[in-house]
Scaffold this active site. Sequence first.
Site, PDB file in Angstrom:
ATOM      1  N   ASN A   1      38.273 -11.646  13.089  1.00  0.00           N
ATOM      2  CA  ASN A   1      36.964 -11.010  12.958  1.00  0.00           C
ATOM      3  C   ASN A   1      35.953 -11.721  13.843  1.00  0.00           C
ATOM      4  OD1 ASN A   1      37.912  -9.247  10.902  1.00  0.00           O
ATOM      5  ND2 ASN A   1      37.694 -10.883   9.391  1.00  0.00           N
TER       6      ASN A   1
ATOM      7  N   HIS B   1      39.392 -18.108  13.886  1.00  0.00           N
ATOM      8  CA  HIS B   1      40.629 -18.196  13.120  1.00  0.00           C
ATOM      9  C   HIS B   1      41.360 -16.872  13.185  1.00  0.00           C
ATOM     10  CE1 HIS B   1      37.152 -17.259  10.565  1.00  0.00           C
ATOM     11  NE2 HIS B   1      37.950 -16.438   9.915  1.00  0.00           N
TER      12      HIS B   1
HETATM   13  P1  AMP Z   1      36.612 -14.502   7.881  1.00  0.00           P
HETATM   14  O1  AMP Z   1      35.925 -13.743   6.775  1.00  0.00           O
HETATM   15  O2  AMP Z   1      37.378 -13.627   8.851  1.00  0.00           O
HETATM   16  O3  AMP Z   1      35.649 -15.440   8.589  1.00  0.00           O
HETATM   17  O4  AMP Z   1      37.724 -15.384   7.195  1.00  0.00           O
HETATM   18  C1  AMP Z   1      37.425 -16.586   6.566  1.00  0.00           C
HETATM   19  C2  AMP Z   1      38.537 -16.854   5.608  1.00  0.00           C
HETATM   20  O5  AMP Z   1      38.497 -18.220   5.248  1.00  0.00           O
HETATM   21  C3  AMP Z   1      38.469 -16.045   4.316  1.00  0.00           C
HETATM   22  O6  AMP Z   1      39.627 -15.227   4.190  1.00  0.00           O
HETATM   23  C4  AMP Z   1      38.387 -17.118   3.227  1.00  0.00           C
HETATM   24  O7  AMP Z   1      39.106 -16.771   2.074  1.00  0.00           O
HETATM   25  C5  AMP Z   1      38.979 -18.314   3.935  1.00  0.00           C
HETATM   26  N1  AMP Z   1      38.571 -19.607   3.417  1.00  0.00           N
HETATM   27  C6  AMP Z   1      37.312 -20.027   3.128  1.00  0.00           C
HETATM   28  N2  AMP Z   1      37.329 -21.305   2.727  1.00  0.00           N
HETATM   29  C7  AMP Z   1      38.619 -21.712   2.769  1.00  0.00           C
HETATM   30  C8  AMP Z   1      39.289 -22.936   2.462  1.00  0.00           C
HETATM   31  N3  AMP Z   1      38.626 -24.027   2.038  1.00  0.00           N
HETATM   32  N4  AMP Z   1      40.633 -22.995   2.610  1.00  0.00           N
HETATM   33  C9  AMP Z   1      41.317 -21.915   3.018  1.00  0.00           C
HETATM   34  N5  AMP Z   1      40.752 -20.732   3.342  1.00  0.00           N
HETATM   35  C10 AMP Z   1      39.416 -20.629   3.207  1.00  0.00           C
END
Ligand code: AMP
Length: 114
Positions: free
Chosen positions: A87, A100
């Site tokens: 995204n 990511h």
């Molecule tokens: P996005 O919304 O594409 O920026 O994805 C961010 C992702 O990071 C989401 O799917 C969250 O669930 C994930 N996320 C946030 N904090 C953590 C964390 N501490 N460990 C693993 N995943 C995380």
Amino acid sequence: MSDCLFCKIIAGEIPADVVYENDKVLAFRDINAQAPTHVLVIPKVHIATIEDIQPEQASIMGDLFLAAQAVAKVDGLSEAGYRTVMNCQEGAGQSVFHIHLHVIGGRPLSWPPG
Ligand code: AMP
């Protein structure tokens, strides 16, 4: 970057369920998994969004996809298939501003995504 959540995970300051790692990337399970496999592959260098990738950093994108391939192998998805999503910006659902690649699989995935 000191205030970046994913930089803190790379630094080991915040725990993560690591699936794969090399000198360029880290892959760990998403804390709010949307499928049996939901792994995030991140570069070890801080890049906020796709819009911030510089030409000299282009190979990082290849590193992310090769790591996605490794993640698929670990979770047994190489043949069954999986989805990769990145995204870009809040309007597209980006909530963590360190690029990511989501690697999602292990259940049927509809298309187009919602
Ligand atoms: P996005 O919304 O594409 O920026 O994805 C961010 C992702 O990071 C989401 O799917 C969250 O669930 C994930 N996320 C946030 N904090 C953590 C964390 N501490 N460990 C693993 N995943 C995380």
